[in-house]
Design an enzyme around this catalytic site. Structure first.
Site, PDB file in Angstrom:
ATOM      1  N   SER A  58      37.979  39.312  30.781  1.00 52.58           N
ATOM      2  CA  SER A  58      39.252  40.041  30.753  1.00 52.58           C
ATOM      3  C   SER A  58      40.274  39.161  31.449  1.00 52.58           C
ATOM      4  O   SER A  58      39.912  38.277  32.234  1.00 52.58           O
ATOM      5  CB  SER A  58      39.103  41.359  31.522  1.00 52.58           C
ATOM      6  OG  SER A  58      40.359  41.961  31.751  1.00 52.58           O
ATOM      7  N   TYR A  82      37.076  46.242  39.369  1.00 57.62           N
ATOM      8  CA  TYR A  82      37.038  45.681  38.005  1.00 57.62           C
ATOM      9  C   TYR A  82      37.473  44.224  38.036  1.00 57.62           C
ATOM     10  O   TYR A  82      36.840  43.359  37.421  1.00 57.62           O
ATOM     11  CB  TYR A  82      37.936  46.508  37.084  1.00 57.62           C
ATOM     12  CG  TYR A  82      37.892  46.070  35.627  1.00 57.62           C
ATOM     13  CD1 TYR A  82      36.714  46.122  34.894  1.00 57.62           C
ATOM     14  CD2 TYR A  82      39.052  45.621  34.989  1.00 57.62           C
ATOM     15  CE1 TYR A  82      36.678  45.732  33.556  1.00 57.62           C
ATOM     16  CE2 TYR A  82      39.028  45.238  33.647  1.00 57.62           C
ATOM     17  CZ  TYR A  82      37.837  45.289  32.936  1.00 57.62           C
ATOM     18  OH  TYR A  82      37.808  44.900  31.613  1.00 57.62           O
TER      19      TYR A  82
END
Ligand code: NAP
Length: 256
Positions: free
Chosen positions: A141, A154
């Protein structure tokens, strides 16, 4: 070797980017093995792909369960080779600042986004090596490349996943295995924001409010399929892909 002789394993193929990737790789001629915890979903997609003339099989698998991953890897000996591993399973939980983050959420994100990748990669590496032309792809990501407020566990987990890709590439150099990292920005998928917002649909929808054309699962699957289908000697180390309306994790143009 042409795609017709090749097998690709996709984790998290029950939804979003994983499902779109399984579909596109099947359409590109790969035999696809769809895995996720929700067995009914991977079975339905595999049946749909098979009915359309593609080769697809489903396998219920939780990537955080090492014994299950090892059993899955052992089951792959029924295929002539295992050539591609798409480490896609993952996701975020919560948007709390570090000061308030729940360690249980951080642990859960580390389990799936980092240890899940480690389990799958370790378990399938012998088969990928034996294929003579293997590829490990890790879906990280833009959260794996820059911090943002509320990114918390995250951001930490995706940085770790990025580091797995970078380290593995160094360690495998000289072997016939490519290590590819795809790092998407904002993608509007079925489950990502809903999982992050713990099932709150209005909060999940607000993530994309006013953003003209966030990336779709198909957009990311397209970049994955492109990277996988380059000639064997071409290793796309890292591909960052964002919607035009997003210039950085925190810099998103909203029209309303
Ligand atoms: P999604 O629609 O929620 O899909 C997540 C997938 O991961 C599901 O198929 C889910 O399947 C699977 N999964 C979750 N935990 C699992 C586990 N323990 N074992 C096996 N499978 C598991 O979200 P998505 O947007 O497609 O996300 C796919 C990947 O892209 C994730 O790694 C995510 O971090 C990354 N990503 C997403 C975005 C975005 O904005 N959407 C941006 C950058 C990166 P089951 O629940 O059936 O197991």
């Amino acid at each position: 070797m042409s795609a017709a002789d090749r097998t690709a394993v996709v984790t998290g193929a029950s939804s979003g980017i994983g499902a779109a990737t399984a579909r596109q790789l099947a359409e590109a001629g790969y035999r696809v093995v769809l895995t996720a915890r929700r067995k009914d979903r991977v079975e339905t997609l595999a049946a749909e792909l098979t009915a359309a003339g593609h080769r697809a099989e489903a396998y219920a698998l939780d990537v955080t369960d090492r014994a299950a991953v090892d059993a899955f890897a052992a089951s792959l000996d029924r295929y002539p080779s295992v050539d591609v591993l798409i480490n896609n399973a993952g996701g975020a939980l919560g948007t709390e600042p570090v000061a308030e983050g729940d360690p249980a959420d951080w642990r859960a994100m580390y389990e799936v986004n980092v240890l899940g990748v480690l389990h799958m990669t370790q378990a399938l590496l012998p088969a990928l090596r034996a294929s003579g032309d293997g590829t490990v792809l890790i879906l990280t990501s833009t959260a794996g490349h820059a911090a943002y407020e509320g990114g918390g566990g995250y951001v930490a987990a995706k940085h770790a996943a990025h580091t797995i890709a970078a380290t593995l590439r160094l360690e495998l150099v000289g072997e016939p295995i490519r290590v590819i990292e795809i790092a998407p920005g904002m993608v509007k998928t079925e489950g990502f924001a809903l999982t992050r917002m713990r099932g709150d649909e209005s909060k999940a929808e607000a993530v994309y409010a006013g953003v003209r054309s966030p990336l779709t699962a198909d957009d990311v699957a397209d970049t994955i399929t492109w990277a996988i289908t380059r000639p064997s000697h071409v290793n796309i180390d890292l591909l960052v892909v964002r919607p035009r309306a997003q210039a950085a994790n925190h810099k998103v143009h909203r029209e309303s």
